[in-house]
Design an enzyme around this catalytic site. Structure first.
Site, PDB file in Angstrom:
ATOM      1  N   THR A  26      44.593  62.459 -12.719  1.00  0.00           N
ATOM      2  CA  THR A  26      43.975  62.557 -11.395  1.00  0.00           C
ATOM      3  C   THR A  26      42.895  63.632 -11.467  1.00  0.00           C
ATOM      4  OG1 THR A  26      45.405  64.299 -10.504  1.00  0.00           O
ATOM      5  CG2 THR A  26      46.244  62.045 -10.401  1.00  0.00           C
ATOM      6  N   CYS A  27      42.249  63.901 -10.333  1.00  0.00           N
ATOM      7  CA  CYS A  27      41.216  64.930 -10.335  1.00  0.00           C
ATOM      8  C   CYS A  27      41.787  66.308 -10.613  1.00  0.00           C
ATOM      9  CB  CYS A  27      40.454  64.921  -9.008  1.00  0.00           C
ATOM     10  SG  CYS A  27      41.511  65.168  -7.566  1.00  0.00           S
ATOM     11  N   ALA A  76      29.523  58.971  10.342  1.00  0.00           N
ATOM     12  CA  ALA A  76      29.010  59.682   9.166  1.00  0.00           C
ATOM     13  C   ALA A  76      29.963  59.467   7.986  1.00  0.00           C
ATOM     14  CB  ALA A  76      28.786  61.161   9.421  1.00  0.00           C
ATOM     15  N   GLY A 118      30.192  61.352   5.079  1.00  0.00           N
ATOM     16  CA  GLY A 118      30.237  62.502   4.189  1.00  0.00           C
ATOM     17  C   GLY A 118      31.606  62.699   3.567  1.00  0.00           C
ATOM     18  N   GLU A 119      31.743  63.762   2.766  1.00  0.00           N
ATOM     19  CA  GLU A 119      32.975  63.987   2.016  1.00  0.00           C
ATOM     20  C   GLU A 119      34.170  64.206   2.937  1.00  0.00           C
ATOM     21  OE1 GLU A 119      35.559  64.342  -1.156  1.00  0.00           O
ATOM     22  OE2 GLU A 119      33.558  63.483  -0.987  1.00  0.00           O
ATOM     23  N   MET A 120      33.981  64.970   4.023  1.00  0.00           N
ATOM     24  CA  MET A 120      35.093  65.227   4.936  1.00  0.00           C
ATOM     25  C   MET A 120      35.619  63.931   5.536  1.00  0.00           C
ATOM     26  SD  MET A 120      37.011  67.620   6.208  1.00  0.00           S
ATOM     27  CE  MET A 120      36.071  69.162   6.155  1.00  0.00           C
ATOM     28  N   ASN A 121      34.712  63.094   6.044  1.00  0.00           N
ATOM     29  CA  ASN A 121      35.137  61.829   6.630  1.00  0.00           C
ATOM     30  C   ASN A 121      35.657  60.862   5.568  1.00  0.00           C
ATOM     31  OD1 ASN A 121      35.146  61.897   9.385  1.00  0.00           O
ATOM     32  ND2 ASN A 121      33.104  61.046   9.663  1.00  0.00           N
TER      33      ASN A 121
END
Length: 446
Positions: A46-47, A200, A202-205
């Site tokens: 995983t990451c 949006a 973006g990374e958060m969403n």
């Protein structure tokens, strides 16, 4: 079979090295090669971690209790470390300081902690268990799972479920994405009928979308300025749903059509980076009218805010700002940390239970081998007795010889066992063994 693990994670290695040690399209080749070195294996990548779990038939060197003491790796485990370095085309000396190598009880304890979310960057996160399941499925597909190793993976899955069920280590939301998903399940009875609007991409969403998609929702609308970025996220979510065996309806719309699609949304997550509000009171009031006042959950993760605070005053609207969620998360994280103490104790108990079951598995094999030996020897003696009977020898004498030789054979090993127990074990163990061997035969008499 003994369990061992070789790996790196977010605690031991920088992200640059974790990236170089990660497995992706090379997973099949890696499993095929690693399985030739072991008696069953799986690779969890995983990451935050890359770990090789594998069965070992060689005798291992017991690890030191001192974590700071330089460990002397058994030749077999050093060979696996060298294989990892060679496979990733890295010098062994470069990666060895960042590797952890655990054996037997410690390896099993580590695997249970990982599967239960106790070793994750976010304490108690639930995704890791699914990632391990997927890793085992891939390993099985490529021939890396032996019967004994497969049995062990099932014990790990069951133990991880027990930890999450019997403790509160994963019960409370501690990320914005998880918190949004948790709110969704608290407000709506059936997530599979919901439409989720993402304002949006973006990374958060993106993280929010992953958590909400995992609930099994019906439809996602991605409202974004950049069509390319929205398409990339849509592909990612569609693949996620496909892996879960579900169909997901995804619609992409430009940001200037937000007001038109808002009435469709049961749940809204907005995080645009805009300097002014994108969703105002009139938009939400109009949406509620079209929805016949079906409830809406609106989560505003943006700073400055994307949603006018006055929207929260409307009936049938649940509005949460990023500060609202952070306050919830702070309290929940403290609860998880307290629950983690209980979870660690439970993991220790479950490790002991699994190891006991492993010993039972070994004993079953040994008992089966002993019975097969006894049966084979009985058949050899019986064949000789039949030859003597066919040759005309006295049946009574032939049977006495057969019975004597069979008795001598079958009591030889138990007699050695009793002597060994008498020399090396306590009196209670000697009494138990002797009682079972003596009275066990009596109980079986016909």
């Amino acid at each position: 079979m003994k369990l061992a693990v070789v790996g790196v994670n977010h605690k031991t290695a920088p992200v640059a090295l974790r990236e170089r040690l990660s497995f992706g399209s090379d997973m099949q080749t890696a499993i095929e090669q690693l399985s030739t070195l072991s008696s069953g294996c799986t690779i969890v990548s995983t990451c935050n971690r890359s770990e090789l779990y594998f069965g070992v038939d060689d005798e291992l060197i017991p690890p030191s209790d001192d974590d700071d003491e330089q460990q002397v790796l058994p030749e077999f485990l050093l060979k696996v470390c060298q294989w990892l370095a060679d496979f990733k085309q890295l010098p062994l000396d470069e990666i060895l300081p960042y590797l952890y190598v655990y054996q037997e009880s410690r390896a099993l304890n580590h695997w249970l902690r990982v599967a239960a979310g106790l070793d994750s960057m976010i304490l108690g996160e639930p995704q890791i268990l699914g990632q391990i399941r997927q890793a085992v499925a891939v390993s099985r597909e490529y021939g890396g799972i032996s019967s004994e190793f497969g049995w062990l993976t099932q014990q790990v899955f069951a133990a991880a479920r027990t930890v999450r069920r019997d403790t509160k280590v994963g019960a409370q939301a501690v990320t914005l994405g998880f918190a949004t998903a948790k709110l969704t399940t608290q407000i709506f009875d059936d997530p599979s009928q919901l439409t989720f609007l993402l304002v949006a991409a973006g990374e958060m969403n993106r993280l929010v979308a992953h958590n909400v998609t995992a609930l099994g929702i019906k439809k996602i609308i991605i409202c974004n300025r950049s069509h390319e970025r929205a398409t990339a996220l849509a592909d990612e979510l569609a693949q996620m749903a496909k892996q879960a065996g579900r169909e997901l309806d995804i619609e992409l719309v430009p940001l200037d059509e937000l007001a038109q699609v808002l009435p469709q949304a049961d749940v809204v997550s907005s995080c645009s980076g805009s300097m002014h509000a994108l969703i105002d009171v009139s938009m939400v009031r109009n949406a509620l009218k079209q929805r016949r006042h079906e409830p809406m959950l609106l989560v505003d993760l943006a700073v400055p805010r994307d949603i006018e605070p006055k929207v929260g005053q409307l009936d049938d609207v649940y509005l949460y700002s990023v500060d609202d969620l952070q306050h919830v998360i702070a309290g929940n994280l403290q609860e998880r940390q307290q629950a983690a103490v209980e979870a660690e104790l439970l993991v220790g108990q479950l490790v002991a239970d699994i190891e006991q079951q492993m010993q039972v598995q070994v004993a079953r094999g040994q008992i089966d081998a002993y019975r097969k030996m006894a049966d084979a020897h009985t058949q050899r003696l019986l064949a000789k007795a039949m030859e003597r009977l066919l040759a005309g020898e006295d049946a009574s004498q032939v049977m006495q010889v057969f019975a004597h030789k069979l008795s001598q054979t079958l009591t030889h090993s138990p007699s050695k066992l009793i002597r060994h127990v008498a020399m090396h074990a306590d009196a209670n163990t000697l009494d138990m063994v002797s009682h079972e061997l003596i009275h066990g035969y009596r109980d079986k008499q016909v």
